[in-house]
Every structure is written in C-alpha cells, then in structure tokens.
Design a protein around this motif. Structure first.
Motif, PDB file in Angstrom:
ATOM      1  N   LYS A   1      -5.787  -6.129   3.442  1.00 10.34           N
ATOM      2  CA  LYS A   1      -5.228  -6.150   2.081  1.00 10.34           C
ATOM      3  C   LYS A   1      -4.707  -4.776   1.693  1.00 10.34           C
TER       4      LYS A   1
ATOM      5  N   SER B   1      -5.056  -3.181  -1.100  1.00 15.39           N
ATOM      6  CA  SER B   1      -6.079  -2.371  -1.783  1.00 15.39           C
ATOM      7  C   SER B   1      -7.037  -1.721  -0.783  1.00 15.39           C
ATOM      8  N   THR B   2      -7.337  -2.459   0.314  1.00 22.31           N
ATOM      9  CA  THR B   2      -8.247  -1.912   1.327  1.00 22.31           C
ATOM     10  C   THR B   2      -7.550  -0.823   2.139  1.00 22.31           C
TER      11      THR B   2
ATOM     12  N   THR C   1      -7.736   2.296   0.012  1.00 20.85           N
ATOM     13  CA  THR C   1      -9.086   2.882   0.051  1.00 20.85           C
ATOM     14  C   THR C   1      -9.312   3.564   1.396  1.00 20.85           C
TER      15      THR C   1
ATOM     16  N   ALA D   1       0.845  -1.201   0.000  1.00 20.35           N
ATOM     17  CA  ALA D   1       0.000   0.000   0.000  1.00 20.35           C
ATOM     18  C   ALA D   1       0.879   1.250   0.000  1.00 20.35           C
TER      19      ALA D   1
ATOM     20  N   GLN E   1       2.296   1.880  -3.498  1.00 17.84           N
ATOM     21  CA  GLN E   1       1.329   2.419  -4.460  1.00 17.84           C
ATOM     22  C   GLN E   1       0.945   3.861  -4.139  1.00 17.84           C
TER      23      GLN E   1
END
Length: 329
Positions: free
Chosen positions: A67, A69-70, A73, A12, A15
């Motif tokens: 995760k 991606s979470t 977000t 994370a 990214q």
C-alpha cells in the motif's frame, strides 16, 4: 498484482514529493534490460529496491509492502527515526488505540543493544506503529519491570517479549510481530492466502480436516493450543477439506479423503514436506511433531506408492518416489 502495486507506488511518490523531495522514485521495465536484471538479481515481479547515498552497491529490498501508506512509512523509517519516543502514558495510549496493532518497546535506558534491535525491527515492519519509552511512569502503568517489546491488538497487550538478554535478532522479532497480522490459526482461502505469504515465516503447518465434522471443535482447540507455542517459528494454517476450491492444495500434498484429518509441515524455501507420524491430532502429538521438525529430526515425506516387488526384474526398472533417489542417484 503488478498493476495495482505500480499505482500504490506512484501514489507514495506523489505524497513524498511534498514531504521529502530528496527521495526519488523511479520504475524500470526490465523485460528488455537484461543487464540490470542480472546486476540486481531480479527474480520476481514486481521488485522494489531502495538505493542509499548514490550507491549502486547493496540496495535494500522492500518486501511485502503493498500500500502507498506503507511505502511511505517504510521509506521514512529508513531515512529518519523508525520509532516514536513516548514520554507519557497519554501518548502511549494514543498510539495503542490509533490502530488495530501497535508495538511498544519498554526500556530502562535508551542506549542498549535491545533498543537497537527494536529500532531495526521497526524499519522492517512498516505495517504497524512503533513507539518506545524509558519513562518509569509509563512502564509502571503497564506493569512492566524488564526491557520488553509488547504487541497490542485492539488496545490490549497480546504478547510480551523480554529484550534484555540480547539473544533476539531482528529477523526473529520481525517474523514474530508480523504473525499478529494473522489469526493464531489462519483458515486458508482466496483472501488469506496473500496475507499468509506476506508473513516471512518459511515453515507452515497445515491441518486438513472438514470443518463440519463432529470432532472438529476438539481438534481445532488442540491445534490452537499448539499454535501459541510456536508463534513466529511455524505458521499454523487450517484447510477445510469440504471446500471444493481447496482442491489444488490437496493435490499438491496428495491428501485423499481417507487421510483426513491430516497434518503436514511445508518448508517454503526447500519445498520439503513432512507428515505428522502420529494419527491423533492431540496437543502432545502436534508439539512433538513441530519440535522434531525445528530440531531437524523430522523425516521428509515423499508422496509415493510402495516399491513393486518385481521392480528390477526387467531391463527397464520400475521407479517410484521411494526408490527413485537411491537407484537414480
């Protein structure tokens, strides 16, 4: 596992470095940092906290996120808008169909308390896409007249919660929405146990029964009917008593073969256990049990043998669960 979460956390960070360089990621091994551990009240590992505007005071806990991606977000919704503004039915459909689950808020106007609660809830549920709209066309397309939060599962609406009476709070909505990541009744096994504890509902009801018995389908149907009524308040779990790997749970609840089918409620915070007073697993009995528990009227179940008749005849008294409290305390 800590190692796995650490890797997702690092991913994370990688990214977000491109997208949002202002957000810094760091990690601390607190095994030797006792002061830090105390200051931030770190009790479980791993713990993720988000510090805002350079302040050490009141960091925000990031719970149940596993995760990369979470994580991304979650951070984005904390630092920018937490929901997508929807202006057309096509846009709404795209969000609803993109994922297994989606949450849409339908409002008459975008400046009321319901909207605020909705946006705050979105911050705490990064696992799902959130959209909101005040478009009359979009509301009409889904047949919605009042301000509502609608949960869509696999493209179909599965729950509608009216938001305009101002009674909802963020925590209740968060609990309710997160239960849709599980089935209405979740069978306990190695895979689901992690998911069960990720949902922030602290009251669990457990049905202990062999799934291959003749009466199973009838009992299960009753259990599901009751589950629909208490969604978000009590999590309904099924434990197959024929599954040898579930042995530790029977021990924990002191369930014996002659007790099944058995129904218990567990409060995760206090570890208190409650036994359904009735023997028959009917919709009526289940509802009554759940309601009396939520109203604070259910009696705590202390697994204990009967008090022996001569418990106080000798200088050393015989204590069992049932007389322990009254004698010792």
């Amino acid at each position: 596992s800590s190692q796995n979460l650490s890797e997702e956390f690092a991913e994370a960070a990688r990214q977000l470095k491109k997208e949002a360089p202002r957000i810094q990621f760091g990690k601390i091994d607190v095994t030797h940092q006792h002061d830090l551990r105390k200051e931030f009240n770190i009790q479980a590992f791993p713990t993720v906290k988000f510090f805002v505007n350079g302040s050490r005071e009141d960091p925000i806990d990031c719970k149940g996120v596993r995760k990369a991606s979470t994580f991304i977000t979650w951070v984005k919704r904390r630092t920018g808008p937490s929901t997508v503004l929807i202006n057309s039915t096509a846009q709404a459909e795209a969000i609803i169909k993109a994922d297994d689950l989606a949450v849409i808020g339908f409002f008459r106007e975008l400046h009321n308390d319901g909207v605020e609660v909705f946006c705050e809830t979105a911050r705490d549920v990064p696992e799902m896409p959130f959209g909101m709209t005040a478009s009359e066309d979009v509301c009409a397309n889904y047949g919605i007249q009042r301000s509502s939060l609608v949960v869509f599962k696999k493209g179909k609406p599965v729950h509608n919660e009216v938001l305009e009476d101002g009674r909802q709070n963020k925590l209740d909505l968060t609990r309710l929405i997160k239960t849709f990541t599980l089935d209405l009744v979740t069978e306990y096994n190695i895979e689901t146990s992690v998911k069960i504890f990720d949902v922030p509902v602290e009251n669990h009801i457990l049905l202990f029964t062999p799934t291959n018995s003749e009466t199973f389908s009838e009992i299960y149907e009753n259990y599901q009917s009751a589950a629909a009524e208490f969604r978000g308040k009590i999590l309904f779990v099924l434990v197959d008593t024929n599954e040898a790997r579930n042995g530790r749970i029977f021990e924990y609840f002191r369930i014996r073969d002659i007790d099944v089918p058995a129904v218990r409620i567990l409060n995760l915070t206090s570890d208190a256990k409650y036994k359904m007073p009735a023997d028959e697993v009917t919709v009526e009995n289940l509802k009554e049990f759940c309601q009396s528990y939520l109203n604070g009227k259910a009696k705590q179940h202390l697994s204990s043998e009967e008090i022996p008749q001569d418990w106080d005849k000798m200088p050393v008294k015989v204590l069992v669960g049932k007389n322990f409290n009254s004698i010792v305390f």
